[in-house]
Design a protein around this motif. Structure first.
Motif, PDB file in Angstrom:
ATOM      1  N   SER A 103       0.825  -1.204   0.000  1.00 11.30           N
ATOM      2  CA  SER A 103       0.000   0.000   0.000  1.00 11.30           C
ATOM      3  C   SER A 103       0.863   1.258   0.000  1.00 11.30           C
ATOM      4  O   SER A 103       0.583   2.232  -0.720  1.00 11.30           O
ATOM      5  CB  SER A 103      -0.932   0.001   1.212  1.00 11.30           C
ATOM      6  N   TYR A 173      -0.839   0.635  11.188  1.00 12.80           N
ATOM      7  CA  TYR A 173      -1.616   1.239  10.111  1.00 12.80           C
ATOM      8  C   TYR A 173      -2.956   1.625  10.730  1.00 12.80           C
ATOM      9  O   TYR A 173      -3.594   0.809  11.411  1.00 12.80           O
ATOM     10  CB  TYR A 173      -1.830   0.248   8.976  1.00 12.80           C
ATOM     11  N   LEU A 175      -6.791   3.518   9.970  1.00 11.17           N
ATOM     12  CA  LEU A 175      -7.806   4.152   9.130  1.00 11.17           C
ATOM     13  C   LEU A 175      -8.616   5.081  10.023  1.00 11.17           C
ATOM     14  O   LEU A 175      -9.183   4.645  11.032  1.00 11.17           O
ATOM     15  CB  LEU A 175      -8.717   3.097   8.501  1.00 11.17           C
ATOM     16  N   SER A 189      -8.980   8.669   5.844  1.00 10.80           N
ATOM     17  CA  SER A 189      -7.568   8.740   5.459  1.00 10.80           C
ATOM     18  C   SER A 189      -6.792   7.615   6.142  1.00 10.80           C
ATOM     19  O   SER A 189      -7.207   7.101   7.187  1.00 10.80           O
ATOM     20  CB  SER A 189      -6.963  10.092   5.840  1.00 10.80           C
ATOM     21  N   GLU A 190      -5.664   7.260   5.541  1.00  8.58           N
ATOM     22  CA  GLU A 190      -4.811   6.186   6.058  1.00  8.58           C
ATOM     23  C   GLU A 190      -3.504   6.771   6.581  1.00  8.58           C
ATOM     24  O   GLU A 190      -2.909   7.646   5.953  1.00  8.58           O
ATOM     25  CB  GLU A 190      -4.493   5.175   4.955  1.00  8.58           C
ATOM     26  N   GLU A 233      -5.281  12.661   1.371  1.00 10.08           N
ATOM     27  CA  GLU A 233      -6.192  12.912   2.484  1.00 10.08           C
ATOM     28  C   GLU A 233      -7.644  12.843   2.004  1.00 10.08           C
ATOM     29  O   GLU A 233      -8.013  13.411   0.978  1.00 10.08           O
ATOM     30  CB  GLU A 233      -5.913  14.289   3.086  1.00 10.08           C
ATOM     31  N   GLY A 236      -9.111   7.728   1.605  1.00  7.15           N
ATOM     32  CA  GLY A 236      -8.706   6.465   2.214  1.00  7.15           C
ATOM     33  C   GLY A 236      -9.571   5.279   1.848  1.00  7.15           C
ATOM     34  O   GLY A 236      -9.083   4.152   1.782  1.00  7.15           O
ATOM     35  N   TRP A 237     -10.874   5.508   1.602  1.00  7.17           N
ATOM     36  CA  TRP A 237     -11.745   4.368   1.314  1.00  7.17           C
ATOM     37  C   TRP A 237     -11.347   3.671   0.018  1.00  7.17           C
ATOM     38  O   TRP A 237     -11.262   2.444  -0.039  1.00  7.17           O
ATOM     39  CB  TRP A 237     -13.203   4.801   1.247  1.00  7.17           C
ATOM     40  N   GLN A 239      -8.480   3.632  -1.329  1.00  4.88           N
ATOM     41  CA  GLN A 239      -7.194   2.975  -1.106  1.00  4.88           C
ATOM     42  C   GLN A 239      -7.334   1.722  -0.256  1.00  4.88           C
ATOM     43  O   GLN A 239      -6.687   0.704  -0.521  1.00  4.88           O
ATOM     44  CB  GLN A 239      -6.225   3.959  -0.440  1.00  4.88           C
ATOM     45  N   VAL A 240      -8.179   1.765   0.776  1.00  8.55           N
ATOM     46  CA  VAL A 240      -8.304   0.607   1.664  1.00  8.55           C
ATOM     47  C   VAL A 240      -9.001  -0.548   0.957  1.00  8.55           C
ATOM     48  O   VAL A 240      -8.679  -1.719   1.199  1.00  8.55           O
ATOM     49  CB  VAL A 240      -9.028   0.976   2.977  1.00  8.55           C
TER      50      VAL A 240
END
Length: 375
Positions: A103, A173, A175, A189-190, A233, A236-237, A239-240
């Motif tokens: 990631s 990590y 979330l 965001s992650e 920013e 995140g969704w 990306q996750v």
């Protein structure tokens, strides 16, 4: 130990398998570990992870500048299959190698990559996953942990639960919600969080066997430097969801109970009842199919894709397979030993988590159904 290999015409894969088998057999022969189910969660040995690191078996697909081996995801699959088949103690590095490193490679800044990735390949940076919360399990979009902007970064406040290995991790990590939005999937965001920061409290969750690998983690106004953001920013969704392809699409979704399956193979004989042999044969056939699905996911990753639906399918079918392994073992293993430290007992105690971690069945079915709707 019995095996059910699919043979591919690739000398590199044969070399990798031979290397991993020689290492695990040596450590087992020396009494340094005993094979166990769910070893990627429950069997932690930092020295074994460091031994893998010296052989280039962590970060295998990553660029050399970060200590990686620049190999394919198919090559990594060959290594992870052998480690899981042996029930080896890989929990120390597993999460960092499986999904956090990839990631960061896809979405992290150059500074974050330089800071984190080489430590993962050396088995020095150990990660835990701050995803699920007391009120947000499989529905990750419902997370309430928040990160507010501050000078030089963010301040993080909230709670995470079922956080495997948090008591031994160097990094987490996380979330978190960084902005309010009409859709709960927006504004997430992650982050990479240093577990040595002040304001972090780790509370153990001890399971029925008295083992401690789960935790609840509280973050109280924890500072996160600006560069520890992964990607964009508020995005995140997206990306996750991509990251969960790494989590759901690996061999651990079908080989977590392999020590039990291996025990059944070793115990069977032609004199056994035909019905018993049929049950075992059916499991082996299903395993061959599931391993092919793992191969397909790995090939998709090598092509730069994010095989979200394929990984969800693998996890759903893998969960059913691993539960069925335990059911058949209950019937076929003579004198079935259910003690927590037995091969069968370990798998039995781990089994409630199979269908929850990485997404419950209804979540996976929803992902698969959306794929079908688009087809």
């Amino acid at each position: 130990m019995a095996t059910t290999d699919i043979v591919f015409a690739d000398g590199e894969l044969d070399e990798i398998r031979s290397t991993v088998r020689a290492l695990t057999e040596e450590w087992h022969r020396r009494g340094l570990f005993e094979p166990r189910s769910d070893s990627w969660v429950r069997s932690f040995d930092l020295e074994f992870s460091k031994e893998l690191a010296t052989r280039g078996l962590i970060g295998m697909t990553w660029p050399a500048r970060y200590g990686g081996g620049e190999r394919s995801n198919v090559a990594r699959l060959a290594a992870t299959e052998e480690l899981l088949r042996a029930g080896a103690p890989v929990a120390a590095h597993w999460i960092a190698d499986r999904q956090i490193g990839p990631s960061i490679l896809r979405h992290g800044s150059d500074r974050l990559k330089d800071e984190i990735l080489p430590g993962i390949t050396r088995a020095e940076n150990l990660f835990c996953l701050g995803m699920s919360e007391p009120g947000a399990g499989s529905d990750l979009a419902a997370v309430r942990t928040v990160a507010h902007r501050t000078e030089g970064g963010w301040r993080l406040t909230g709670r995470k639960i079922w956080t495997s290995g948090a008591h031994k991790a160097t990094h987490a990590y996380v979330l978190a919600r960084t902005e309010k939005a009409e859709r709960k999937h927006d504004g997430l965001s992650e982050f990479v969080v240093d577990m040595s920061e002040s304001g972090i409290e780790v509370t153990p969750i001890v399971d029925m066997a008295g083992e401690h690998h789960f935790n609840e983690v509280a973050f109280d106004d924890v500072f996160i430097p600006e560069h520890r953001l992964i990607g964009v920013e508020g995005q995140g969704w997206r990306q996750v969801v991509e990251q969960l392809s790494f989590e759901r699409g690996g061999a651990e979704r079908v080989l977590s109970t392999y020590p039990v399956l291996s025990a059944m193979i070793d115990a069977c004989s032609p004199a056994d009842e035909p019905a018993a042999l049929t049950q075992l044969g059916t499991l082996l056939a299903r395993l061959g199919t599931l391993r092919r699905l793992c191969w397909n996911v790995a090939r998709s990753l090598d092509q730069g894709k994010a095989p979200v639906q394929e990984a969800a399918t693998l996890k759903l079918l893998g969960n059913e397979f691993e539960r069925d392994v335990i059911s058949v073992a209950r019937e076929l293993l003579s004198g079935n030993d259910s003690r927590p430290d037995s091969v069968f007992g370990q798998a039995l105690l781990a089994s409630p988590g199979f269908s929850i971690r990485g997404g419950a069945a209804d979540v996976l079915l929803s992902i698969i159904a959306k794929q079908e709707a688009r087809a």
